[in-house]
Design a protein around this motif. Structure first.
Motif, mmCIF file in Angstrom:
data_model
loop_
_atom_site.group_PDB
_atom_site.id
_atom_site.type_symbol
_atom_site.label_atom_id
_atom_site.label_comp_id
_atom_site.label_asym_id
_atom_site.label_seq_id
_atom_site.Cartn_x
_atom_site.Cartn_y
_atom_site.Cartn_z
ATOM 1 N N ILE A 58 3.814 -0.807 49.534
ATOM 2 C CA ILE A 58 3.528 0.630 49.360
ATOM 3 C C ILE A 58 2.440 0.829 48.310
ATOM 4 O O ILE A 58 1.507 1.610 48.500
ATOM 5 C CB ILE A 58 4.821 1.384 48.958
ATOM 6 C CG1 ILE A 58 5.843 1.294 50.097
ATOM 7 C CG2 ILE A 58 4.513 2.837 48.609
ATOM 8 C CD1 ILE A 58 7.256 1.699 49.709
ATOM 9 N N ALA A 59 2.542 0.096 47.197
ATOM 10 C CA ALA A 59 1.557 0.244 46.121
ATOM 11 C C ALA A 59 0.167 -0.139 46.614
ATOM 12 O O ALA A 59 -0.826 0.521 46.284
ATOM 13 C CB ALA A 59 1.959 -0.614 44.922
ATOM 14 N N THR A 60 0.089 -1.192 47.415
ATOM 15 C CA THR A 60 -1.200 -1.636 47.945
ATOM 16 C C THR A 60 -1.785 -0.555 48.856
ATOM 17 O O THR A 60 -2.966 -0.213 48.758
ATOM 18 C CB THR A 60 -1.039 -2.956 48.735
ATOM 19 O OG1 THR A 60 -0.305 -3.871 47.920
ATOM 20 C CG2 THR A 60 -2.387 -3.549 49.102
ATOM 21 N N GLU A 61 -0.916 -0.027 49.738
ATOM 22 C CA GLU A 61 -1.376 1.047 50.635
ATOM 23 C C GLU A 61 -1.904 2.236 49.845
ATOM 24 O O GLU A 61 -2.837 2.909 50.250
ATOM 25 C CB GLU A 61 -0.217 1.512 51.538
ATOM 26 C CG GLU A 61 0.106 0.542 52.669
ATOM 27 C CD GLU A 61 1.462 0.844 53.325
ATOM 28 O OE1 GLU A 61 1.965 -0.029 54.036
ATOM 29 O OE2 GLU A 61 1.994 1.951 53.091
ATOM 30 N N ARG A 62 -1.259 2.487 48.715
ATOM 31 C CA ARG A 62 -1.672 3.645 47.905
ATOM 32 C C ARG A 62 -2.848 3.322 46.993
ATOM 33 O O ARG A 62 -3.247 4.140 46.163
ATOM 34 C CB ARG A 62 -0.493 4.154 47.086
ATOM 35 C CG ARG A 62 0.581 4.745 47.982
ATOM 36 C CD ARG A 62 1.680 5.404 47.202
ATOM 37 N NE ARG A 62 2.661 5.976 48.120
ATOM 38 C CZ ARG A 62 3.872 6.394 47.774
ATOM 39 N NH1 ARG A 62 4.235 6.335 46.513
ATOM 40 N NH2 ARG A 62 4.696 6.887 48.654
ATOM 41 N N GLY A 63 -3.345 2.094 47.064
ATOM 42 C CA GLY A 63 -4.567 1.758 46.326
ATOM 43 C C GLY A 63 -4.345 1.420 44.867
ATOM 44 O O GLY A 63 -5.252 1.597 44.035
ATOM 45 N N SER A 65 -4.379 -0.630 41.501
ATOM 46 C CA SER A 65 -5.337 -1.654 41.078
ATOM 47 C C SER A 65 -4.685 -3.036 41.095
ATOM 48 O O SER A 65 -3.472 -3.169 40.951
ATOM 49 C CB SER A 65 -5.843 -1.354 39.667
ATOM 50 O OG SER A 65 -4.844 -1.670 38.717
ATOM 51 N N THR A 66 -5.520 -4.076 41.245
ATOM 52 C CA THR A 66 -4.968 -5.434 41.319
ATOM 53 C C THR A 66 -4.230 -5.802 40.035
ATOM 54 O O THR A 66 -3.208 -6.497 40.091
ATOM 55 C CB THR A 66 -6.083 -6.473 41.579
ATOM 56 O OG1 THR A 66 -7.227 -6.092 40.821
ATOM 57 C CG2 THR A 66 -6.438 -6.554 43.048
ATOM 58 N N GLY A 67 -4.723 -5.328 38.900
ATOM 59 C CA GLY A 67 -4.049 -5.628 37.629
ATOM 60 C C GLY A 67 -2.626 -5.089 37.621
ATOM 61 O O GLY A 67 -1.682 -5.787 37.233
ATOM 62 N N LEU A 68 -2.464 -3.839 38.067
ATOM 63 C CA LEU A 68 -1.133 -3.227 38.078
ATOM 64 C C LEU A 68 -0.245 -3.861 39.142
ATOM 65 O O LEU A 68 0.948 -4.055 38.933
ATOM 66 C CB LEU A 68 -1.238 -1.712 38.281
ATOM 67 C CG LEU A 68 -1.852 -0.945 37.098
ATOM 68 C CD1 LEU A 68 -1.936 0.550 37.402
ATOM 69 C CD2 LEU A 68 -1.051 -1.176 35.812
ATOM 70 N N ILE A 69 -0.845 -4.180 40.295
ATOM 71 C CA ILE A 69 -0.079 -4.865 41.347
ATOM 72 C C ILE A 69 0.461 -6.182 40.811
ATOM 73 O O ILE A 69 1.609 -6.552 41.052
ATOM 74 C CB ILE A 69 -0.969 -5.137 42.593
ATOM 75 C CG1 ILE A 69 -1.404 -3.836 43.244
ATOM 76 C CG2 ILE A 69 -0.252 -6.071 43.570
ATOM 77 C CD1 ILE A 69 -0.598 -3.396 44.430
ATOM 78 N N ASP A 70 -0.374 -6.874 40.035
ATOM 79 C CA ASP A 70 0.060 -8.162 39.497
ATOM 80 C C ASP A 70 1.260 -7.989 38.564
ATOM 81 O O ASP A 70 2.167 -8.817 38.550
ATOM 82 C CB ASP A 70 -1.091 -8.849 38.761
ATOM 83 C CG ASP A 70 -0.675 -10.216 38.252
ATOM 84 O OD1 ASP A 70 -0.307 -11.061 39.092
ATOM 85 O OD2 ASP A 70 -0.679 -10.421 37.026
#
Lengths: 423, 423
Positions: A58-63, A65-70
């Motif tokens: 869901i977070a990826t779909e919502r864009g 940032s890679t830092g926060l995704i990590d």
């Protein structure tokens, strides 16, 4: 039976009851429960990772940032590391019951002040699932019930983690409601924690300046502010410039986006150009961009570096990036003045060989930590030997600097007599 | 030149500046200033008493109760006693600079945590002129600037006292703005203190429950709650009833209207009637009136005493008078339950000879002080050997129980290296 309360009020009351049941438990009982939690996290790593995958998708779909995704992402190794962190908390000494002061009074009354749990600790934090477990384990170690409110992007991960921890508690002597979450209520859950006078003993916000400011302004329960770090490095005319360079590089670039990184470099006017030449190439090499203040622009030869005009806004900014403000000050007193104006009270550093300058700096600057010829990166519970930390307090009451399990306790006076009355 | 700032904002800024100037002062410098304040109070006793007479006259015209008038009134002896209290504060050890913990880390970095002043302490209190001087002296002893807001009925007295203290400071090395008052701004002054984020480091309300509740709800600066005392005395079946009687009399009647007096007497069901007969005549003799709860009415023979029906409202009331609630409970666990429900977290007492009952009580009750076979009246900074107190904290963060000069300090970590960077 680890089902959560259906109403916010019931959840608060259940946490308060759990705190009452936790208060008389022994450190051994709490350590057994923590060990069970660590084991359960590993046993259920599959389910935890599956829940986390939903959050990440869901977070990826919502864009995001890679830092926060990590920071959001879990895998088996990371779950293992989280369990291991809980076992390190098990290994810490029990803070509860520690005698902090005491004496037998002239009249024979024995007065002893001992550490007791705070009661109910509430925590509002960003989408970092490891904080869910860290906070719960540290709170429980010190005999507290914890109510969690994690970033909404981690809602599935946190639900899974809390469920695993509560199920583990259900197999022990400790109350299941020692750990709960208001995540299902979203923002209303966070608001309820801020209003929960008589239920929540302390609210610890951990995240951006905006979240912390909102908690301080809105909360009717005591708040401990954490983690805003607008840290300075002052290079005195007496500094060893090799030390200054090594410390500046470490404090700015070792890890970007942490609260104990430096955001402003202050150079003593008397040696400003020499210091600039000694320090800046190593920073520039690592991609640091300079926001140069008015005094520095007048004095320094800036040719050859990537720089922009810096002003008061820069001095007040916690960049959390490879940016740094640079300014020239007239000796240690002007450095102290600049820092008193812009500091967030986290960590302030001086590089100097002159003892008088160091002494003036240490007595004149008001911060949780003062680093003398050392990197600001040492302001960290692990580094200082305090064990795991629940946050770094930048306020002055109760706890200041890295907050370990002791910061999650209060004290009580036990006055033991044999029929003593006050004359 | 001891004139106050003309605008509230200027006054707050001046106090913050003064705190910055006070931080590096030595304990000796502060003690010299405190001694000068003590002398000046005696020298100017005439003017202080004249100002106080105006307050007393107006308060009398407005029908203030004799009890409150007595707390408001100053005479030469009382001014002398206030000056003497300042000299006792001079005699206390300097809390600033005290090392609270420290170690040399494995890498050679020296990490030392030391006490530092809090900064700016704000105090809102009732019309008791002695508190004006006590609060200022304790704050200054710990290196803080203080901003006072006294009860409006004492406005002339406080103006005179603050003027004398500031004039005394003007003759020393310390900043005059170390002591100031927002009294001229009335309620707006108090409101400004509650909003003064970045200027006021802690707000200490001292007074009735209403004032404290307002500060907690409205304040954006950290608040330390003080002095609400709904204290209980539980008489276990194992109690020595002579002790129980002596403690009940002392705790209820030695001084009425103090926060460490008891407001409810809880009797263990197993011995309720015997305990009642042993304890109550001595209380009745001193004019105590009994508000008897439903369980107690069923069980006790109340004939011969002045009593009324008591209910939940009584259990929740801090009478501050010769009234006491009485209830019967089923052993120590029900006593703990009753106390957890109604206690204000000040001081809770048990009289018992049974070690298990005592242990359960001490671990199960959550309060600033727990008195075992001793009077609740011992919860007092002077009695416990902590020196003068600025208030008794009934909250769990930062300071709990009697607050002496240590409670007016924070800490800072001093990290001293020789070019240390974090690996």
């Amino acid at each position: 039976m680890t089902a959560h309360a259906c109403e916010l009020d019931d959840l608060l009351a259940a946490a308060k009851r759990a705190a009452g049941e936790l208060a008389p438990t022994s450190g051994d009982e709490r350590d057994v429960a923590l060990a069970a939690i660590a084991d359960a996290l590993e046993t259920h790593a599959e389910a935890i990772c599956a829940a986390n995958e939903r959050d990440v998708r869901i977070a990826t779909e919502r864009g995001m940032s890679t830092g926060l995704i990590d920071r959001l992402r879990l895998d088996h190794d990371r779950v293992g590391a989280i369990a291991q962190a809980v076992r390190e908390i098990v290994a810490l000494p029990d803070p509860v019951g520690e005698v902090t002061q005491g004496r037998r009074l002239a009249n024979g009354l024995e007065a002893t002040q001992v550490r007791v749990p705070l009661g109910v600790v509430a925590m509002i934090y960003e989408a970092r699932p490891n904080v869910t477990v860290d906070a719960a384990a540290l709170a429980l170690k010190a005999g507290n019930a914890v109510i969690l409110r994690g970033g909404s992007a981690a809602i599935n991960s946190n639900a899974a983690l809390v469920d695993v921890m509560r199920s583990a508690l259900a197999e022990t002597n400790l109350p299941v409601d020692a750990i709960s979450t208001v995540d299902p209520w979203g923002r209303e859950g966070a608001a309820a924690l801020m209003r929960a006078r008589g239920y929540v003993d302390v609210l610890i916000p951990r995240g951006g300046a905006g979240l912390i400011e909102e908690c301080v302004r809105s909360s009717q329960v005591p708040v401990i502010e954490t983690g805003t770090g607008n840290c300075h490095l002052y290079v005195d005319a007496s500094a060893d410039l090799d030390d200054a360079c090594a410390i500046a590089v470490n404090a700015k670039t070792q890890r970007v986006g942490v609260c104990n990184a430096i955001e402003t470099l202050l150079l003593d006017r008397a040696t400003a150009q020499t210091a600039w030449e000694a320090i800046v190439p190593a920073l520039a090499e690592r991609g640091v961009k300079f926001h140069v203040g008015p005094q520095a622009r007048e004095i320094l030869n800036l040719a050859g570096y990537e720089w922009v005009d810096g002003d008061e806004t820069d001095f007040a900014t916690e960049y959390l990036s490879l940016d740094i403000a640079v300014e020239v000050v007239d000796g240690v007193d002007e450095a102290i003045g600049h820092i008193r104006r812009y500091s967030s009270g986290h960590t302030e550093a001086i590089v100097a060989q002159d003892a008088t300058a160091i002494s003036r700096f240490v007595r004149g600057v008001d911060a949780a930590a003062l680093a003398v010829n050392a990197s600001t990166r040492f302001t960290d519970g692990g580094q200082l030997g305090l064990g795991a930390e629940i946050g770094i307090s930048t306020q002055k009451l109760h706890a200041r600097g890295p907050m370990g399990v002791h910061a999650l306790t209060s004290t009580t006076w036990i006055l033991t007599g044999t029929g003593h009355i006050r004359p």
